[in-house]
Design an enzyme around this catalytic site. Structure first.
Site, PDB file in Angstrom:
ATOM      1  N   ASP A 175       0.855  -1.177   0.000  1.00 40.41           N
ATOM      2  CA  ASP A 175       0.000   0.000   0.000  1.00 40.41           C
ATOM      3  C   ASP A 175       0.899   1.238   0.000  1.00 40.41           C
ATOM      4  O   ASP A 175       2.087   1.158   0.314  1.00 40.41           O
ATOM      5  CB  ASP A 175      -0.891  -0.034   1.241  1.00 40.41           C
ATOM      6  CG  ASP A 175      -1.743   1.208   1.369  1.00 40.41           C
ATOM      7  OD1 ASP A 175      -2.349   1.611   0.365  1.00 40.41           O
ATOM      8  OD2 ASP A 175      -1.789   1.781   2.471  1.00 40.41           O
ATOM      9  N   ASP A 190      -1.852  -0.857   5.870  1.00 34.70           N
ATOM     10  CA  ASP A 190      -2.135  -0.339   7.209  1.00 34.70           C
ATOM     11  C   ASP A 190      -3.565   0.136   7.390  1.00 34.70           C
ATOM     12  O   ASP A 190      -3.980   0.407   8.515  1.00 34.70           O
ATOM     13  CB  ASP A 190      -1.188   0.815   7.547  1.00 34.70           C
ATOM     14  CG  ASP A 190      -1.559   2.099   6.815  1.00 34.70           C
ATOM     15  OD1 ASP A 190      -1.971   2.003   5.638  1.00 34.70           O
ATOM     16  OD2 ASP A 190      -1.438   3.178   7.408  1.00 34.70           O
ATOM     17  N   ASP A 207      -7.187  -1.986   3.301  1.00 33.86           N
ATOM     18  CA  ASP A 207      -6.190  -3.014   2.979  1.00 33.86           C
ATOM     19  C   ASP A 207      -6.540  -4.371   3.574  1.00 33.86           C
ATOM     20  O   ASP A 207      -5.956  -5.382   3.180  1.00 33.86           O
ATOM     21  CB  ASP A 207      -4.806  -2.596   3.505  1.00 33.86           C
ATOM     22  CG  ASP A 207      -4.285  -1.331   2.854  1.00 33.86           C
ATOM     23  OD1 ASP A 207      -4.472  -1.191   1.639  1.00 33.86           O
ATOM     24  OD2 ASP A 207      -3.708  -0.490   3.563  1.00 33.86           O
TER      25      ASP A 207
END
Length: 605
Positions: free
Chosen positions: A305, A501, A505
Site C-alpha cells: 500500500d 495499514d 487493505d
C-alpha cells in the site's frame, strides 16, 4: 502431572536405572539386567500410550521406532541397549522442552509485562485500580519504571523505552499531546496519560493475544516433517529387513532400529521455527504463527500500500484553494470537521493542520466512508463530501476530475464539495518514508522478484511515489475489491506478501499468502486480518523479519538434512555389523543433541 513434569520424571528414572545397572555390573552382575529393564519399562509404557493415542487420532511417526528398539532390546537380551534408548528418548523430550522454552523467551516476556494495576486520578486523589476498571477519558499517572497500562495521549512530555515492543534500543522522547501505546516503559519522569481505550482493546493486550496464538500454532514445516518421518520410517524398516536378510542376525536389526531412534525431524523443525518467531518479535515484527513465518521465508512477490505504508502517512497541507464565497480557513475547517470521523492518514493530516491553525472543529453526523475513495456527512447542517475525483463527482462536483488534474503529479489532492456544489481543493504532500528505498533493496536481495505498489490513490500520485522508489509496477485507484483481485493475479508469480495499514487493505491482507500490517499507526481491522504485525512505525523491520524467517527455515532444513544423513549412515554401519545396539544408541543421542543445538542458532543474529 504436566507433560513437562512427566518428561523430567522419566528422564530421572531412566538415568537412575541406567546408573544403578552400571554399578551392579561391577558389584553384582546378576542384578544388572533387572536394573536396566526397570529403567526401560516405564519409558516404554508411556511411549506405547502415546503411540496408541496418535494412532487413534490418525497420526503415526518415529515414536514407533523407539518402541520397537526398546521392546526388541528387552526381547533379545540387550537390556543395556534398551536402557540407553530409554534414556535417549526421555532426554530428547526433555531437551526439546528446554529448547522450546529458551526459544520462546522474548515472546513470553511480553506476557509477563502486562500490568495488572494502574494509578488513576480520582476525586479523592490518586487511587490504585485494576486495569480492567480503566475507561476512556480516565486520567492516569504513569510512574518512572512503570509499563504504560493502556493506549492513550500523553498530557505532558515523556521519555518512553519501547525496546520490549519494537526493538528500539534508545528511549523515545514523546511530546505532550502525542499518542502513547501500551506496553512501553516510562524511562523518564512520571507523566499523566489520558486513556483512549479500555485495557482489553489496548495495543499490549492485542500483542499478548497474538503471542498466545503464535505459541500455540503448528507450522506447515512441522506437519511436513511428520510426513517425512513416515518416509524415514519406511527407509529404516527397509534397511533393517536387508540386514536380517543378509546376516540373519537379530542384533544387527536391533542396532539399525536403535540408530534411527528418535529422528531429528521431530526435534529440529519446531525448535528452529519457534526460535525464528522469537527473533522476529525481538526485531519488532510479531508473526502470528509458525505457518506465517515459513511463508514469510518463501515470499517472491511483494505488494505494498502507499499511504501510511510506503509514505510517512503524516501529510502536510501545502495549499488551500477555495471556490468563490469561501475562505481557505473555512474550507479546511469543513473538511477537517468531517475527517474527524476517519482513521485514514490523510484525514488525520487534515485534522492536525486545522488544529494547528486554531480552527474550531464541529462534530460530524450521518457519516459514510468509502475506504480509499472518500467520505461524506453533515457538518453543521451542511452536506460535505471530500476525497478523490470519482467520489466527489458523485456528490455534486461533476468537473472534479478536471480540477484535480491541474496540479503537480506528486501532490495529494483532496476535493471538497458542500451542499452539492464545488467548495474547493486542498493540496497536501505525503513524502515516501526515509527507510522505504533501503527496505525494498534489502527485500530484493532477500529473494523478492517482483515489487508492486498497490494503492487506492490517484494514478499520478501513486506513479510519482513508485518512480521514486523503483518498484516494478504501480496499480492505482484500486478499490478494496480490486486490491484483492490484484493479489490473486500475482499469485502465479510465487508466494505473495501484502503490506498495508488501512481498513481498505484488510481484504487484500487476508487474500495474500501472508498479510503484514503496519500496526503502530494502522487500523485495527488490518492488524486482525494480517498474519504478522509490524509493531514499530518503521517499514525496514519487514525486511529484517524476512531475513530472520529465511534463516530460521534454512537452519531447520539444514538440521533435518544433516540429522537424516547421519542417521542413514549410522543405520548402514549398524546393518553391516560395525555398530552394536548400545553404540548405535549413543551415536543417535549425539546426533539428536547436535541438531537441537544447531536449530537454536536461529535465536542468534
Amino acid at each position: 502431572m504436566t507433560g513437562h513434569g512427566l518428561r523430567v520424571l522419566l528422564l530421572a528414572w531412566a538415568a537412575g536405572g541406567l546408573a544403578l545397572g552400571l554399578a551392579f555390573q561391577a558389584l553384582a552382575p546378576g542384578l544388572a539386567p533387572s536394573a536396566f529393564a526397570a529403567a526401560t519399562l516405564p519409558v516404554l509404557a508411556v511411549l506405547l500410550r502415546d503411540i496408541l493415542r496418535g494412532l487413534l487420532a490418525g497420526q503415526a511417526g518415529l515414536d514407533l521406532l523407539a518402541a520397537l528398539s526398546m521392546a526388541g532390546a528387552l526381547a533379545l537380551g540387550e537390556p543395556l541397549a534398551g536402557a540407553v534408548v530409554a534414556l535417549m528418548f526421555a532426554g530428547g523430550g526433555f531437551l526439546e522442552d528446554h529448547a522450546r522454552a529458551r526459544a520462546r523467551a522474548e515472546m513470553t516476556a511480553l506476557l509477563a509485562r502486562q500490568p495488572r494495576r494502574a494509578a488513576r486520578h480520582g476525586a479523592a486523589g490518586l487511587e490504585e485500580v485494576a486495569i480492567e476498571a480503566i475507561r476512556p477519558g480516565d486520567r492516569l499517572l504513569v510512574r518512572q519504571g512503570e509499563v504504560v497500562p493502556v493506549d492513550g495521549t500523553a498530557l505532558s512530555a515523556a521519555v518512553l523505552d519501547t525496546a520490549a515492543l519494537t526493538g528500539e534500543s534508545l528511549p523515545q522522547r514523546i511530546a505532550a499531546g502525542a499518542a502513547v501505546l501500551s506496553g512501553a516503559t516510562n524511562a523518564g519522569e512520571a507523566f499523566d496519560l489520558l486513556a483512549a481505550r479500555p485495557a482489553a482493546e489496548s495495543t499490549l493486550a492485542g500483542i499478548v493475544r497474538l503471542v498466545e496464538q503464535a505459541q500455540a500454532s503448528r507450522a506447515p514445516m512441522a506437519r511436513l516433517a511428520d510426513r517425512w518421518a513416515l518416509g524415514f520410517l519406511a527407509v529404516t524398516l527397509a534397511i533393517a529387513a536387508a540386514a536380517w536378510a543378509l546376516s540373519g542376525d537379530a542384533r544387527r536389526v536391533l542396532a539399525v532400529l536403535v540408530v534411527a531412534t528418535p529422528c531429528p525431524l521431530i526435534l529440529a523443525v519446531p525448535v528452529a521455527l519457534i526460535a525464528g518467531l522469537s527473533r522476529a518479535a525481538r526485531a519488532g515484527v510479531l508473526v502470528k504463527s509458525g505457518a506465517a513465518l515459513e511463508m514469510l521465508a518463501r515470499v517472491r512477490v511483494l505488494l505494498l500500500d502507499k499511504t501510511g505504508t510506503l509514505t510517512e502517512g503524516r501529510v502536510r497541507l501545502l495549499e488551500a484553494r477555495p471556490e468563490p464565497g469561501l475562505t481557505g480557513a473555512e474550507l479546511l475547517r469543513l473538511a477537517a470537521s468531517l475527517d474527524q470521523a476517519s482513521a485514514h492518514p490523510v484525514a488525520q493530516g487534515l485534522v492536525a493542520a486545522a488544529r494547528e491553525a486554531g480552527l474550531p472543529l464541529a462534530t460530524p453526523t450521518g457519516v459514510h466512508e468509502d475506504p480509499g475513495a472518500g467520505i461524506a456527512g453533515l457538518v453543521e447542517g451542511r452536506r460535505v463530501a471530500l476525497g478523490g475525483p470519482g467520489f466527489v463527482a458523485a456528490h455534486g462536483w461533476p468537473g472534479a476530475a478536471a480540477e484535480a488534474d491541474g496540479h503537480a503529479p506528486g501532490a495529494l489532492r483532496v476535493l471538497v464539495a458542500a451542499d452539492g456544489a464545488p467548495a474547493g481543493l486542498l493540496v497536501l504532500a505525503d513524502p515516501p518514508r526515509a527507510d522505504a528505498a533501503a527496505m525494498l533493496a534489502t527485500a530484493r536481495s532477500a529473494g523478492i522478484r517482483r515489487i508492486v505498489l498497490l494503492s487506492g490513490d490517484r494514478a499520478a500520485v501513486a506513479d510519482s511515489v513508485g518512480a521514486a522508489l523503483g518498484v516494478d509496477a504501480v496499480l492505482a485507484e484500486r478499490s478494496p475489491a480490486e486490491k484483492v483481485a490484484a493479489v490473486l493475479r500475482e499469485k502465479p508469480q510465487g508466494p505473495v506478501l501484502m503490506l498495508g495499514d488501512g481498513v481498505n487493505d484488510a481484504p487484500a491482507l487476508a487474500a495474500a499468502d501472508i498479510g503484514v500490517a503496519m500496526g503502530a499507526r494502522g487500523a485495527a481491522a488490518s492488524a486482525e486480518a494480517a498474519d504478522a504485525v509490524v509493531l514499530v512505525d518503521r517499514i525496514d523491520r519487514l525486511a529484517e523479519a524476512m531475513r530472520i524467517a529465511r534463516r530460521a527455515r534454512g537452519i531447520a532444513l539444514q538440521s533435518v538434512a544433516a540429522g537424516i544423513g547421519l542417521s542413514v549412515l549410522g543405520m548402514l554401519a549398524a546393518a553391516a555389523g560395525y555398530l552394536t545396539p548400545v553404540q548405535g544408541a549413543v551415536l543417535q543421542e549425539a546426533i539428536d543433541v547436535a541438531v537441537i543445538l544447531n536449530a537454536l542458532r536461529a535465536l542468534r543474529g
